[in-house]
Write an enzyme that holds these catalytic residues in place. Sequence first.
Site, short mmCIF file in Angstrom:
data_model
loop_
_atom_site.label_atom_id
_atom_site.label_comp_id
_atom_site.label_asym_id
_atom_site.label_seq_id
_atom_site.Cartn_x
_atom_site.Cartn_y
_atom_site.Cartn_z
N TYR A 168 -4.94 18.07 -8.65
CA TYR A 168 -4.36 17.26 -9.74
C TYR A 168 -3.18 17.99 -10.37
O TYR A 168 -2.09 17.44 -10.51
CB TYR A 168 -5.45 16.99 -10.79
CG TYR A 168 -4.94 16.29 -12.03
CD1 TYR A 168 -4.70 14.93 -12.03
CD2 TYR A 168 -4.71 17.01 -13.20
CE1 TYR A 168 -4.23 14.29 -13.17
CE2 TYR A 168 -4.24 16.37 -14.35
CZ TYR A 168 -4.00 15.01 -14.33
OH TYR A 168 -3.53 14.38 -15.45
N LYS B 256 0.79 17.02 -10.44
CA LYS B 256 1.54 16.70 -11.67
C LYS B 256 2.74 17.62 -11.84
O LYS B 256 3.82 17.18 -12.23
CB LYS B 256 0.61 16.81 -12.90
CG LYS B 256 -0.41 15.71 -12.97
CD LYS B 256 0.26 14.36 -12.92
CE LYS B 256 -0.70 13.21 -12.91
NZ LYS B 256 -0.12 11.97 -12.40
N SER C 197 1.66 14.02 -16.39
CA SER C 197 0.79 14.34 -17.53
C SER C 197 0.90 15.82 -17.85
O SER C 197 1.50 16.58 -17.10
CB SER C 197 -0.67 13.99 -17.23
OG SER C 197 -1.30 15.07 -16.56
N ASP D 51 0.87 -1.18 0.00
CA ASP D 51 0.00 0.00 0.00
C ASP D 51 0.91 1.22 0.00
O ASP D 51 1.60 1.51 0.99
CB ASP D 51 -0.92 -0.03 1.23
CG ASP D 51 -1.87 1.15 1.25
OD1 ASP D 51 -1.59 2.17 0.58
OD2 ASP D 51 -2.91 1.05 1.93
N1 LIG Z 1 -5.33 7.39 -17.86
C1 LIG Z 1 -4.91 8.46 -18.50
O1 LIG Z 1 -5.51 8.92 -19.48
C2 LIG Z 1 -3.63 9.12 -18.07
C3 LIG Z 1 -3.02 10.04 -18.94
C4 LIG Z 1 -1.82 10.64 -18.56
C5 LIG Z 1 -1.26 10.32 -17.32
N2 LIG Z 1 -1.88 9.42 -16.50
C6 LIG Z 1 -1.24 9.14 -15.21
O2 LIG Z 1 -0.86 7.76 -15.14
C7 LIG Z 1 -0.80 7.35 -13.77
C8 LIG Z 1 -1.59 6.06 -13.60
O3 LIG Z 1 -2.94 6.34 -13.91
P1 LIG Z 1 -3.99 5.25 -14.41
O4 LIG Z 1 -4.94 5.99 -15.28
O5 LIG Z 1 -3.32 4.05 -14.91
O6 LIG Z 1 -4.73 4.93 -13.02
P2 LIG Z 1 -5.55 3.63 -12.54
O7 LIG Z 1 -6.48 4.08 -11.49
O8 LIG Z 1 -6.09 2.90 -13.72
O9 LIG Z 1 -4.39 2.71 -11.91
C9 LIG Z 1 -3.72 3.12 -10.77
C10 LIG Z 1 -2.93 1.97 -10.19
O10 LIG Z 1 -2.41 2.39 -8.90
C11 LIG Z 1 -2.83 1.45 -7.92
N3 LIG Z 1 -3.00 2.08 -6.60
C12 LIG Z 1 -3.88 3.01 -6.23
N4 LIG Z 1 -3.73 3.31 -4.92
C13 LIG Z 1 -2.73 2.52 -4.47
C14 LIG Z 1 -2.11 2.36 -3.20
N5 LIG Z 1 -2.52 3.04 -2.10
N6 LIG Z 1 -1.10 1.48 -3.09
C15 LIG Z 1 -0.70 0.75 -4.17
N7 LIG Z 1 -1.24 0.87 -5.39
C16 LIG Z 1 -2.25 1.75 -5.54
C17 LIG Z 1 -4.15 0.90 -8.46
O11 LIG Z 1 -4.49 -0.31 -7.83
C18 LIG Z 1 -3.78 0.73 -9.93
O12 LIG Z 1 -3.01 -0.43 -10.11
C19 LIG Z 1 -1.35 8.53 -12.97
O13 LIG Z 1 -0.28 9.32 -12.51
C20 LIG Z 1 -2.15 9.30 -14.01
O14 LIG Z 1 -2.35 10.67 -13.68
C21 LIG Z 1 -3.05 8.83 -16.85
#
Ligand SMILES: NC(=O)c1ccc[n+]([C@@H]2O[C@H](COP(=O)([O-])OP(=O)(O)OC[C@H]3O[C@@H](n4cnc5c(N)ncnc54)[C@H](O)[C@@H]3O)[C@@H](O)[C@H]2O)c1
Length: 324
Positions: free
Chosen positions: A174, A178, A162, A75
């Site tokens: 947010y 970032k 991002s 976690d």
């Molecule tokens: N999805 C998009 O369009 C996008 C675009 C650009 C950047 N991002 C960035 O990419 C990163 C990941 O985003 P995502 O969209 O894959 O998110 P997501 O919610 O799909 O996945 C997040 C992951 O983190 C894990 N997680 C959450 N809390 C946790 C904790 N306390 N301990 C351990 N693991 C934990 C979740 O279980 C999951 O595996 C973020 O920084 C997000 O801002 C996302």
Amino acid sequence: MASLKPLAGKVCIVTGATRGIGKGIALQLGAAGATVYITGRTLKKREGDPVGGSLEETASEVKKKGGDCIPVQCDHSKDNDIKALFDRVSRDQDGQLDVLVNNAYSGVQAIANAYNKPFWEQDPGVWDEINVVGLRNHYICSVYAAKLMVPRKRGLIVNVSSAGGLSYIFNVAYGVGKEGCDRMAVDCAIELKKHNVAFVSLWPGAVRTENLIHIINEKSFGEGKDVKILEEAITSGETPEYAGLAVTHLAADPNVMKKTGRILIAADLGNEYGFVDVDGVRRSSMRELGFALSFTTKSPIFKKIIPSFIRIPCWMLSLAGNKF
Ligand SMILES: NC(=O)c1ccc[n+]([C@@H]2O[C@H](COP(=O)([O-])OP(=O)(O)OC[C@H]3O[C@@H](n4cnc5c(N)ncnc54)[C@H](O)[C@@H]3O)[C@@H](O)[C@H]2O)c1
């Protein structure tokens, strides 16, 4: 016979890899031959979980791609869990860690729930929902990773960030988070450079993750023209593995130190290293003038008529931050 895989023998950690971009990165690092430690809170598949994803499922898919994957329940809001993760990797791998990807993120649902609400109308706890795992934890992981990488004089740390680090998107917590991820990469890189350890910030474009698709289906962003545009950007966006290809190419690049301390756009790396998304699509960078104009004016015509090699220089992009 020596392995032809570019990351054979490399040890990587990807945080938050039960689903989404973290899973996509783990899959590609594994396919490139690395030993990949993946973290998350959910070890086993949970029946009835609307988004899904577990460490065991990611590990099994990485193994199918030919990689070695070690799931570690962690976690990332708990300092002791984070320390135990790095102690374990150090013990198992005799102090070797080549790549850390700071990806874990607990704020996606909170961002959707607060969409279009000003910060003072949101529960102040949204700051922690977004930034305890998405920023503070990245710093703590980077401290432990650097302790392993500096004595060996090699390594790469990637913060998944991002374009929200440049100017306002979604909400205040947010954007500040970032920008913090970006600045962390830049400042840590200054101190790491003489130890030959690289630290970069990676900006994927819109990514069609399982979580965002679920959020769209649930209408958590609400309704309206802006929401429609956002939803279209996501549903036609990059696959989670595209960021994985970006990280894999960086990790295999013998000249990666030339990129240290920089913010890197995944699609720019696609153009530079010559890879397309796993669905065969060439992804556009926000630095391509036609793409940028089409996005800001909401008219597809610019993307059609302006060739993709006409790009906005990075120094001009930084003016969009508009802080002076
Ligand atoms: N999805 C998009 O369009 C996008 C675009 C650009 C950047 N991002 C960035 O990419 C990163 C990941 O985003 P995502 O969209 O894959 O998110 P997501 O919610 O799909 O996945 C997040 C992951 O983190 C894990 N997680 C959450 N809390 C946790 C904790 N306390 N301990 C351990 N693991 C934990 C979740 O279980 C999951 O595996 C973020 O920084 C997000 O801002 C996302």
